[in-house]
Structures are given as C-alpha cells and as structure tokens.
Design an enzyme around this catalytic site. Structure first.
Site, short mmCIF file in Angstrom:
data_model
loop_
_atom_site.label_atom_id
_atom_site.label_comp_id
_atom_site.label_asym_id
_atom_site.label_seq_id
_atom_site.Cartn_x
_atom_site.Cartn_y
_atom_site.Cartn_z
N GLY A 1 -1.45 -9.67 -3.03
CA GLY A 1 -2.51 -8.84 -2.50
C GLY A 1 -1.97 -7.49 -2.08
O GLY A 1 -1.05 -6.93 -2.70
N SER A 2 -2.52 -6.96 -1.00
CA SER A 2 -2.25 -5.55 -0.65
C SER A 2 -0.86 -5.27 -0.12
O SER A 2 -0.48 -4.10 -0.01
CB SER A 2 -3.30 -5.08 0.37
OG SER A 2 -4.57 -5.01 -0.24
N VAL A 3 -0.05 -6.29 0.21
CA VAL A 3 1.33 -5.97 0.58
C VAL A 3 2.08 -5.37 -0.61
O VAL A 3 3.07 -4.66 -0.45
CB VAL A 3 2.10 -7.20 1.13
CG1 VAL A 3 1.51 -7.66 2.46
CG2 VAL A 3 2.14 -8.34 0.13
N PHE A 4 1.58 -5.62 -1.83
CA PHE A 4 2.20 -5.06 -3.03
C PHE A 4 1.95 -3.55 -3.14
O PHE A 4 2.62 -2.87 -3.92
CB PHE A 4 1.66 -5.76 -4.28
CG PHE A 4 2.38 -5.43 -5.55
CD1 PHE A 4 3.62 -6.01 -5.84
CD2 PHE A 4 1.84 -4.53 -6.46
CE1 PHE A 4 4.30 -5.70 -7.02
CE2 PHE A 4 2.51 -4.22 -7.65
CZ PHE A 4 3.74 -4.80 -7.93
N LYS A 5 1.01 -3.04 -2.35
CA LYS A 5 0.75 -1.60 -2.38
C LYS A 5 1.97 -0.78 -1.97
O LYS A 5 2.07 0.40 -2.29
CB LYS A 5 -0.46 -1.27 -1.50
CG LYS A 5 -1.78 -1.78 -2.09
CD LYS A 5 -2.94 -1.62 -1.12
CE LYS A 5 -4.23 -2.17 -1.75
NZ LYS A 5 -5.37 -2.17 -0.80
#
Length: 484
Positions: A218-222
């Site tokens: 999810g958004s931790v990959f941003k």
C-alpha cells in the site's frame, strides 16, 4: 566356458561393480548429505550426546540445554518461549531443528560447523567434552517486548532496525507459538504439538516478518516512488504535480481515486511534499506512470527488493512486477497491483532514508561464542547498497516528518521526539478489510531506530482501519522503547 555361463559371470561382475560403487558413494561422497538430513536418527542421537550452544540476549539465555537422565542426555528449554518463538525456532528430536536461529545456525549450535574446528580441538586437548557454540543476538529485549505487547492479539508483524548498523532490534510475528512441546522427549507430545501447529489456519509457524505469502505494501511504498522521482531529477519535494479527486487511467474506464473525497490540492494540483503528507493516491499514481515501471522497479531494487538475504534465516525476496501497462504502473506507484513485501524490507526502506540513502545488511547474530563464551567471530556492519543520494534522503526525511506532524501519521508521534514516517492502508482482497501499515524512523535528525508494522485485515478496526490509527500507535510504542 559356454555362452550362458559367460553371460552369468558378466552379470555377476557388473552387479559387484555396482554394489562397490554404491557403497563407496554412500560412505564417502554421500555421507555428509546423509548425516545432515534432519531425520537421520544416528546423527540426531550424536548431536544430543553433547550440549547444544545457547542463544543469548545481552548474556541472558533465551534458549539453552540442561542435562537429563534419559537417552537423549540434553533437554532444550526456552525462556519467554512465545515472545521469542520466531527468533529461536525449535530443535525437535523427531522433526529436527526448525523455524528460526535453531535451524539457520544449527551447525554452530550443534558444534558441527567447520568454524568451530579450533574450539573443538582445544576442548579435546584440555579433556573437555566439545559442545556447540553460543550465539549472542542483536535483539533488544525491551524493544521486542514493546512490539509484542503493542501488536497484542492482532495478526501481523513488527520489525525494528538500527539504521546505522543493520542490527535487528525486534522481530515479532503474530500469532506466535510455544516451542516447548516441540522439544519434548516424549514423542507423542511432540507429534501432537506438530500436528496442531501445522493444521492451525492462522499459520502460527510462519514468520510473517520475513516470509510467508508476503503483503501488498500500500502507501508505505510511496517512499520508493518518491525516491525514484527525486533521483530522476525532474522533481523535488516542492514540485507541483497533478492530484485530482480521480486520476484518469488510459486503456480502461476505471479511474484511480483518492482514499479521501476530493482533490489533494487547489486546481487539482499538489506539491510532492503535501502529496506524501496526505498520502495522495492520484499524485503518486500519476508519478508511477510518468516514471514508468522500469524506473520504479530499479529504485526498489536499490532498497533491496529481489535480494536473497540471510539474517541468518532466509528472507523471502520482496518483488515489483515487470511488463506493466500504464494502469498497472499507476497502481504500482501507490504500492498496489502485484507489489509484495516483507515487513523487514519495508523497515529497510525507512532505514535507508534515515541513513543518508545507504542500506545496511540486516542481521540478527551479533557474535559467535566458544565454550568458554570467548568470542570466535563478530558480525561487522556491512553496506548492502546505496539506494539514493544523501540530498534525496534529506528531502524524503522532511516529507516523512510532515506525515507524522500534520498528516496521516499523527498517531505515530513520540512525545519530545521528531519522528519521520509513512502510513499505508493496503487492499488485498475484495471480501477482506485492508492491511494497516506504518513505517518510519526516529529521531528524525539523528536516527537510532527504524520500524515497520503491518496489521493484517485492519486488526481490531476491521474495515474501518487506517494505517495511521492501527499501526501508528504500535510503531510509537516500539520507538519509545528503543529510545529509552
């Protein structure tokens, strides 16, 4: 000699040659492989004839062997067995070593490793019975317990690293298990525990921190996507990029929406820093397509994605898919589609930002100790890769500080300490709540700990879960313990 007798003689000769060859292979070439098989009863009995090495934390044993009066001579015992179950693993007479350090460092603990030759030799000369080496681990008991208690009865994992050295300070996976029945000298007790643990649908024997089916980040990959953008040279933290309420995707009528209603900024534009602060899906989806799948995948590889790591347990490599269409590139930009990670890998991403862009090789064993607990070898900090330039890491740190100070990660704050972090809420099935994530490091200006937390299926909040509200407080508790 007539024809039939000649043929029979030839057949008998060939059979003798085959028999001689087979016995030679078994006794000479194949002996080591046979000795190393977990089910070899003779090897197991031989290993139980000498004391197995201890597994230590700060000099205190969390796994040790005590003498017995039965045929196996030594009984393996674990202190705080469930707290460290995925760290220690087990050493079963029936099923062999498994799970954690007991399996990965079996040669050292059992005393069979070639590195112990000198130690075995000096013990023999001194008239002592040789025994296995002891291992001092990098785990900090306070941090481990804080992670365990904060995760509680929720399924998931927590990893804490020292970003400067790669030392693993905590590694918790829930559900955990009690390895004690697996090391019982009663075979029926061993068998019952083995069957129950392996049939449990919650898979307690799987170390979710480093293996299993892996998670969509999810958004931790941003963090990875932002690093790729800044390293590309076209963008920095102040760059204005599109952040509409819904991002139009080519080749499909389905758009990519934000997790919140509306656009991420006025006139559908937002700075990269604010996009990180508020976890703007459309901005990072747009970046994913602009950068392209190859650039994002290459950036992920610099953080360690795809690497075969041993800590000493084998770590399942995290992956970013290849041959992506534009809509898939947008999904990958926000850590969805087929991106899969371990919590250890996510902690390594934050640790790289904390360490001026340098990824240190994670490790769990601090030192190997001989029979008298003198040091045989020590694990030195080692650079795994360079993920980015220091200037890129500085910009990411500023952006991640905004996340905790006034963005989606305020519940990960630590009083009196500057924290940098990123939240994530990862969809993984149409009929299941999302996984909740948080990753970050502290203190932001002088990092000493990097953390990654994942809570499966939203934990206690279920469909109402967000990474900041579910995983953020867990990270906060772990950081507090590490910074005491």
């Amino acid at each position: 000699m007539n024809q039939p007798i000649r043929r029979l003689s030839t057949l008998v000769a060939v059979m003798f040659v085959l028999l001689l060859g087979a016995s030679t292979w078994i006794q000479v070439l194949g002996s080591q492989d046979i000795n190393d098989r977990p089910g070899n009863r003779r090897t197991q009995l031989e290993s139980y004839a000498r004391e197995r090495g201890q597994i230590l934390l700060g000099g205190r044993a969390i796994a040790s062997s005590s003498p017995t009066d039965d045929d196996l001579q030594w009984q393996r015992t674990y202190s705080d067995p469930q707290l460290y179950s995925h760290v220690t693993g087990w050493n079963s007479f029936t099923y062999g070593p498994g799970g954690g350090v007991e399996f990965a460092a079996d040669g050292l603990l059992s005393g069979r490793d070639d590195r112990l030759f000198y130690d075995r030799l000096t013990s023999t000369i001194a008239g002592r019975t040789p025994k296995g080496a002891s291992l001092e681990l990098t785990i900090d008991p306070r941090v481990q317990r804080a992670a365990d208690e904060a995760l509680g009865d929720q399924r998931g994992a927590v990893v804490a690293l020292d970003p400067r050295t790669g030392e693993i300070l905590a590694m918790v996976s829930h559900p955990d298990f009690d390895p004690t029945p697996l090391v019982s000298h009663n075979t029926s007790t061993e068998k019952k525990a083995w069957e129950e643990l392996n049939s449990d649908p919650s898979r307690p024997l799987v170390n979710r921190a480093i293996s299993g089916n892996l998670y969509p980040p999810g958004s931790v990959f941003k963090i990875v996507t932002a690093a790729a953008a800044i390293e590309d040279g076209q963008w920095d933290e102040n760059s204005s990029i599109p952040g509409p309420a819904v991002l139009d995707l080519p080749q499909t009528e389905v758009g990519l929406p934000n997790s919140h209603a509306g656009a991420c900024g006025p006139n559908d534009m937002v700075t990269l820093a604010v996009a990180m602060q508020d976890s703007c899906n459309t901005a990072f989806g747009w970046l994913g397509m602009e950068l392209g799948g190859d650039a994002v995948r290459d950036q992920a590889a610099k953080f360690g994605f795809g690497d075969d790591l041993e800590i000493p347990m084998n770590v399942t490599p995290s992956t970013v898919p290849d041959e992506l269409s534009p809509p898939q590139e947008a999904q990958v930009g926000i850590g969805q589609y087929d991106v899969r990670v371990t919590p250890l890998q996510v902690a390594m991403v934050s640790a790289a930002v904390a360490n001026d862009g340098v990824v240190m090789t994670p490790h769990l064993v601090q030192s190997v100790l001989g029979q008298d607990l003198s040091e045989i070898s020590e694990t030195k900090p080692e650079q795994l890769s360079k993920a980015m330039e220091p200037e890129t890491a500085d910009q990411l740190t500023d952006m991640m500080k905004l996340v905790v100070e006034q963005g989606t990660g305020t519940q990960a704050a630590v009083p009196g300490v500057s924290v940098a972090g990123k939240t994530g809420t990862a969809e993984h099935a149409t009929d299941a709540p999302p996984h909740a994530w948080f990753t970050g490091f502290a203190p932001a200006d002088n990092p000493k700990v990097a953390v990654a937390v994942v809570v499966e299926d939203g934990g206690r909040e279920g469909n109402e879960a967000y990474g900041g509200s579910v995983a953020g407080p867990i990270s906060s508790a772990v950081m507090k313990a590490a910074l005491q």
